[in-house]
Design an enzyme around this catalytic site. Structure first.
Site, PDB file in Angstrom:
ATOM      1  N   GLU A 142       1.144  -1.325   0.083  1.00  0.00           N
ATOM      2  CA  GLU A 142      -0.239  -0.265   0.770  1.00  0.00           C
ATOM      3  C   GLU A 142       1.107   1.281  -0.303  1.00  0.00           C
ATOM      4  O   GLU A 142       0.751   1.892   1.131  1.00  0.00           O
ATOM      5  CB  GLU A 142      -1.146   0.272   0.853  1.00  0.00           C
ATOM      6  CG  GLU A 142      -1.703  -0.993   0.983  1.00  0.00           C
ATOM      7  CD  GLU A 142      -3.659  -1.141   2.287  1.00  0.00           C
ATOM      8  OE1 GLU A 142      -2.618  -0.255   2.828  1.00  0.00           O
ATOM      9  OE2 GLU A 142      -4.191  -1.662   1.824  1.00  0.00           O
ATOM     10  N   GLU A 313      -6.790  -7.583  -1.089  1.00  0.00           N
ATOM     11  CA  GLU A 313      -7.443  -7.632   1.315  1.00  0.00           C
ATOM     12  C   GLU A 313      -8.685  -7.849   0.923  1.00  0.00           C
ATOM     13  O   GLU A 313      -9.063  -7.442   0.344  1.00  0.00           O
ATOM     14  CB  GLU A 313      -6.212  -6.925   1.762  1.00  0.00           C
ATOM     15  CG  GLU A 313      -4.369  -6.839   1.755  1.00  0.00           C
ATOM     16  CD  GLU A 313      -4.741  -6.053   2.854  1.00  0.00           C
ATOM     17  OE1 GLU A 313      -5.016  -5.689   2.963  1.00  0.00           O
ATOM     18  OE2 GLU A 313      -3.095  -6.060   2.677  1.00  0.00           O
ATOM     19  N   GLU A 361      -3.460  -3.898  15.157  1.00  0.00           N
ATOM     20  CA  GLU A 361      -4.845  -4.589  14.626  1.00  0.00           C
ATOM     21  C   GLU A 361      -5.492  -6.154  15.828  1.00  0.00           C
ATOM     22  O   GLU A 361      -6.321  -6.653  14.541  1.00  0.00           O
ATOM     23  CB  GLU A 361      -4.274  -5.242  13.650  1.00  0.00           C
ATOM     24  CG  GLU A 361      -3.381  -3.684  12.368  1.00  0.00           C
ATOM     25  CD  GLU A 361      -3.559  -3.342  11.006  1.00  0.00           C
ATOM     26  OE1 GLU A 361      -3.467  -5.546  10.559  1.00  0.00           O
ATOM     27  OE2 GLU A 361      -3.810  -2.681  10.393  1.00  0.00           O
ATOM     28  N   GLN A 362      -5.393  -5.412  16.839  1.00  0.00           N
ATOM     29  CA  GLN A 362      -5.766  -6.785  17.771  1.00  0.00           C
ATOM     30  C   GLN A 362      -7.525  -6.992  17.358  1.00  0.00           C
ATOM     31  O   GLN A 362      -8.199  -8.110  17.767  1.00  0.00           O
ATOM     32  CB  GLN A 362      -5.984  -6.795  19.360  1.00  0.00           C
ATOM     33  CG  GLN A 362      -4.704  -6.805  18.930  1.00  0.00           C
ATOM     34  CD  GLN A 362      -4.177  -6.610  20.689  1.00  0.00           C
ATOM     35  OE1 GLN A 362      -5.080  -6.251  21.809  1.00  0.00           O
ATOM     36  NE2 GLN A 362      -3.074  -5.661  21.532  1.00  0.00           N
TER      37      GLN A 362
HETATM   38  C1  GAL Z   1      -4.753  -3.101   4.613  1.00  0.00           C
HETATM   39  C2  GAL Z   1      -3.186  -3.314   4.685  1.00  0.00           C
HETATM   40  C3  GAL Z   1      -2.636  -3.707   5.796  1.00  0.00           C
HETATM   41  C4  GAL Z   1      -3.878  -4.339   7.107  1.00  0.00           C
HETATM   42  C5  GAL Z   1      -5.231  -3.719   7.141  1.00  0.00           C
HETATM   43  C6  GAL Z   1      -6.487  -3.863   7.716  1.00  0.00           C
HETATM   44  O1  GAL Z   1      -4.460  -1.207   4.419  1.00  0.00           O
HETATM   45  O2  GAL Z   1      -2.372  -3.375   3.739  1.00  0.00           O
HETATM   46  O3  GAL Z   1      -1.720  -4.144   6.549  1.00  0.00           O
HETATM   47  O4  GAL Z   1      -3.779  -3.263   8.159  1.00  0.00           O
HETATM   48  O5  GAL Z   1      -5.451  -3.046   6.072  1.00  0.00           O
HETATM   49  O6  GAL Z   1      -7.641  -3.678   7.013  1.00  0.00           O
END
Ligand code: GAL
Length: 645
Positions: A142, A313, A361-362
Site C-alpha cells: 500500500e 485484501e 490490529e488486535q
Molecule cells: C490494509 C493493510 C494491511 C492491514 C489492513 C487492515 O490497509 O494493507 O496491512 O493493515 O489494511 O484493514
C-alpha cells in the site's frame, strides 16, 4: 477465479503452520500472500539473514498445494536500518521526521533507502524467485498509506530540483510556467527552489502541482526498482502491488504500467464510514457497504491493470481503523467476493487468516478467531469456494460500452484550487460513477490518455487539464462524450487558458465560461428540465454561447449544453439531475439502461450477469422471466447474489 488469504507465519508458533495450511486448503483457498512485513525476521541484524524459518514456512505451505504471493518487506524497515540511515525518514508538512514504531516510515526519495530496498529485494527474490510454488510477487505494501506519498525531506528537495531541471530545461522556462512574477517569486536557478511547504499562505499553485507530479513519479520509480530486480530473478511470475481505496496521491495508471496485474485492498464498511457519503447512506448500508464503493475501485483497478486485477485484501469482518467498525450482515463477505469476481477479479484474497491477539490490529477480524475457531468470514469463504466449483471458469470482462475518465492530475489540481469548500474531484468522480451504475450500466474506468475506440458513451466527471491529445482521442472514438464542470479550465502549466475555459474543448463545443462561482450548502442552483426543477450544488458557471441549451438554470443561463456528440454540464448535479442527464446521454449513445431497484447492482462478466443486493430489504433480481439461474434465484435477500447467463 481463485480465493486466497494473507498469512503471517512469523506471528504464530511454527507448530501451527502445517495445520493452518491444511485448513486453508480445506476451506478452498488456493493462494497465500506472505512476507510483506517480515524484514526484521528475515534480516535481524544488518547483513545477517535468517532464512531458515521462512524456508520452512514456504515448504509447509507449498507442500499443501498452496501457491504463494511473495512480498518485498519494504513497508516496514527494521529499527537497525533507521538507526543507521536516519535520513531515510520522510518529513511531514510541518518539517518533522516521521518516527519508527508503526510502519511506512520512509521517504521515497531517500537514495540510502532505495539502496537498502534493492538489497533486500535481491535477497528475497534471489532466494524464492524460482521456487515452483511462488506464483506472483507483491511489491511493498500500500504505497502512500498513512499519508506517506509526499515528503518534504532534504532528499526530496534535491531530487525535485533535478526533476524540475529535466522537465523545464531552463529556470526561465520554469519561471514562465509557474508565473513566478506573481508575488515576486522569481528564481535565478533550480538550486533556489524548495518543496512547497511551510509557506506563509498558499504556495504557488503551479509549484504545488509540479510537486504532486514529482511525488507521483518518485513512487513509480521506487516501485520500478523492485520490479526490475524481481523480473530478473523470478522470471514468468506476475508482479503486482496492492493499491488502496479512495487514494489519489500518485498516478496509479502510471505506476501500474510496470506491473502485470493491479490489485487493491477492499474494505467496504471501513470505506463507507470514512468517505464523504451522506449520513443516511452510512446508516443504511452500514453492514453491507455502499452499492458503488467497492465496484468503483474494482473498475478503476481493472483499468490500471489493463484488464488484469485482484483483490489482495478482502474485508472478512469488522475492521479496526474506521470511526465506527460494525460487522457485515451474514452473507455479505460472500457477496463482496462474488461482486469482485463479477467485475473480473482473477483472485480474491482475504485479510487475514487469523485475528492477531497482539499489535496494532488486535480488533481486526480474520477468517478465524483468536481462539482458532473459524469465524463468519471463514465460513463464507468456504461457501464461495464450493459455489465456484459449480459455476465453472469464466473469462475476463469484455470491454464495456461506457467509459469513465479518471484523472489523478485533476484531483491534485482541484485540491490545490478547490475554489469552494467541498469541490473534491474524487467525490465528483464517485458520484458520476454511482449515477451510471444506478442506471445498470457496466463501466470501464480509464486514464485521460486512453484509446476510447469502441466506447459509445464516455463520461468525464471533470477534466480541468484537458489536453489536445485526449480531446482528439475522444473525438476520434465517435462516442457521445459528457463533460463535467471545470473541464478545460487550465492549461498544462495550471494557467487559465487565454481564450477562457473550456480551452481546447471550444473547438468541438462552442461555449465560453465567462464566470465561475462556488456556493455554500443550501445555496446550490436549480436546473429546469421539462417543467421540473432539479437540484445542483456548490458550483455554477456562466456560459456565453450561441448554442441552444439542453437545460437552463431556473433563473436563466445554460446549465447543460450539447453540440453534436459533446455535452457539457455547468454545475455539480445532485442525484436526480445526474440520472436525467445520463439517461438522455445513454439514449443518444444507443446504450440501454436498466430500471434497477434501490440497492441492487448488476455486472456482466463473460456473458454471465451477476446481481447483488446491498439494501437491507428484500429485492428482485433484474433477470428475464423464466431465467435459469447459475447462482441464487429471482429473490435477493439483503446481501443476496444471483447469476444467470
Ligand atoms: C490494509 C493493510 C494491511 C492491514 C489492513 C487492515 O490497509 O494493507 O496491512 O493493515 O489494511 O484493514
Amino acid at each position: 477465479m481463485i480465493l486466497g488469504v494473507c498469512y503471517y507465519p512469523e506471528h504464530w508458533p511454527e507448530a501451527d503452520w502445517a495445520e493452518d495450511a491444511r485448513r486453508m486448503a480445506d476451506m478452498g483457498l488456493g493462494v497465500v500472500r506472505i512476507g510483506e512485513f517480515a524484514w526484521s525476521r528475515i534480516e535481524p541484524q544488518p547483513g545477517g539473514f535468517d532464512w531458515a524459518w521462512l524456508d520452512r514456512a514456504v515448504t509447509t505451505l507449498a507442500d499443501t498445494g498452496l501457491k504463494l504471493v511473495m512480498c518485498t518487506p519494504t513497508a516496514t524497515p527494521p529499527k537497525w536500518l533507521v538507526e543507521a540511515e536516519p535520513d531515510m525518514l520522510a518529513l511531514d508538512a510541518e518539517g518533522r521526521p516521521r518516527r519508527f514504531g508503526s510502519r511506512r516510515h520512509y521517504c521515497f526519495s531517500s537514495e540510502a533507502y532505495r539502496t537498502a530496498c534493492a538489497r533486500i529485494t535481491e535477497a528475497v527474490a534471489g532466494r524464492y524467485g524460482r521456487h515452483p510454488a511462488v506464483a506472483a510477487w507483491q511489491t511493498d505494501n500500500e504505497y502512500g498509506c498513512h499519508d506517506t506519498t509526499i515528503s518534504y525531506s532534504a532528499n526530496a528537495a534535491r531530487r525535485f530540483r533535478l526533476w524540475l531541471s529535466q522537465r523545464y530545461g531552463s529556470v526561465e522556462a520554469l519561471n514562465r510556467a509557474w508565473g513566478s512574477v506573481f508575488w515576486s517569486q522569481h528564481y535565478r536557478s533550480f538550486e533556489e527552489i524548495d518543496p512547497p511547504f511551510l509557506t506563509v499562505t498558499e504556495a504557488n499553485p503551479s509549484h504545488r502541482l509540479d510537486y504532486n507530479r514529482f511525488a507521483s513519479d518518485e513512487v513509480a520509480s521506487f516501485n520500478r526498482l523492485q520490479v526490475d530486480i524481481i523480473r530478473r530473478l523470478s522470471p514468468g511470475r506476475d508482479i503486482t502491488h496492492n493499491f488502496m481505496g479512495f487514494y489519489t496521491e500518485f498516478d496509479h495508471f502510471n505506476l501500474a504500467r510496470d506491473l502485470d496485474v493491479a490489485s487493491w485492498d477492499s474494505y467496504p464498511l471501513g470505506f463507507l464510514e470514512q468517505f464523504a457519503t451522506k449520513d443516511e447512506d452510512k446508516l443504511r448500508y452500514a453492514r453491507q457497504g455502499h452499492p458503488d464503493i467497492a465496484a468503483f475501485h474494482h473498475d478503476l483497478y481493472r483499468g490500471c491493470g489493463r484488464g488484469r486485477w485482484w483483490v489482495m485484501e478482502q474485508q472478512p469482518g469488522p475492521v479496526n481503523w474506521a470511526r465506527f467498525n460494525p460487522a457485515p450482515i451474514p452473507g455479505m463477505v460472500r457477496a463482496w467476493t462474488w461482486e469482485a469476481f463479477a467485475h473480473g477479479a482473477e483472485v480474491v484474497s482475504y485479510f487475514r487468516w487469523r485475528q492477531a491477539p497482539f499489535g496494532q490490529e488486535q480488533l481486526h477480524a480474520g477468517l478465524n478467531r483468536v481462539d482458532r475457531v473459524e469465524d463468519q468470514g471463514g465460513r463464507e469463504a468456504r461457501q464461495v469456494a464450493s459455489e465456484l466449483g459449480g459455476l465453472g471458469p469464466l473469462g475476463p470482462c469484455r470491454p464495456a460500452q461506457v467509459a469513465l475518465v479518471f484523472s489523478y492530475e485533476a484531483d491534485w489540481h482541484l485540491k490545490i484550487q478547490p475554489q469552494g469548500e467541498g469541490f473534491v474531484w474524487l467525490q465528483l468522480a464517485f458520484e458520476t460513477y454511482s449515477a451510471l451504475r444506478r442506471r445498470g450500466l457496466d463501466v470501464d474506468i480509464l486514464p485521460p490518455d486512453a484509446d476510447f475506440t469502441g466506447y459509445r458513451l464516455v463520461v468525464c466527471p471533470s477534466l480541468p487539464l484537458l489536453n489536445a491529445a485526449s480531446l482528439a482521442a475522444l473525438e476520434a472514438s465517435g462516442a457521445v462524450v459528457l463533460m463535467g464542470p471545470r473541464t478545460g479550465s487550465r492549461t498544462q502549466e495550471g494557467h487559465i487558458p487565454a481564450d477562457l475555459p473550456p480551452g481546447p474543448l471550444q473547438r468541438l463545443l462552442d461555449i465560453k465560461v465567462i464566470r465561475v462561482e462556488s456556493l455554500r450548502p443550501g445555496a446550490g442552483p436549480k436546473v429546469k428540465i421539462a417543467e421540473r426543477l432539479l437540484s445542483a450544488r456548490l458550483w455554477r458557471e456562466t456560459i456565453d454561447t450561441a448554442l441552444r441549451s439542453r437545460a437552463d438554470f431556473a433563473d436563466g443561463g445554460p446549465a447543460w449544453i450539447a453540440d453534436g456528440k459533446f455535452h457539457y454540464l455547468a454545475t455539480w448535479p445532485e442525484a436526480e439531475l445526474f440520472d436525467t442527464v445520463i439517461a438522455a446521454a445513454a439514449a443518444e449513445a444507443g446504450v440501454a439502461i436498466l430500471d434497477l431497484e434501490e440497492g441492487v447492482r448488476t455486472r456482466t462478466r463473460d456473458g454471465v450477469t451477476f446481481a447483488v443486493n446491498f439494501a437491507p430489504e428484500l429485492r428482485t433480481a433484474p433477470a428475464p422471466v423464466g431465467t435459469e439461474f447459475l447462482l441464487g434465484g429471482p429473490e435477493l435477500a439483503p446481501g443476496g447474489v444471483s447469476a444467470w447467463r
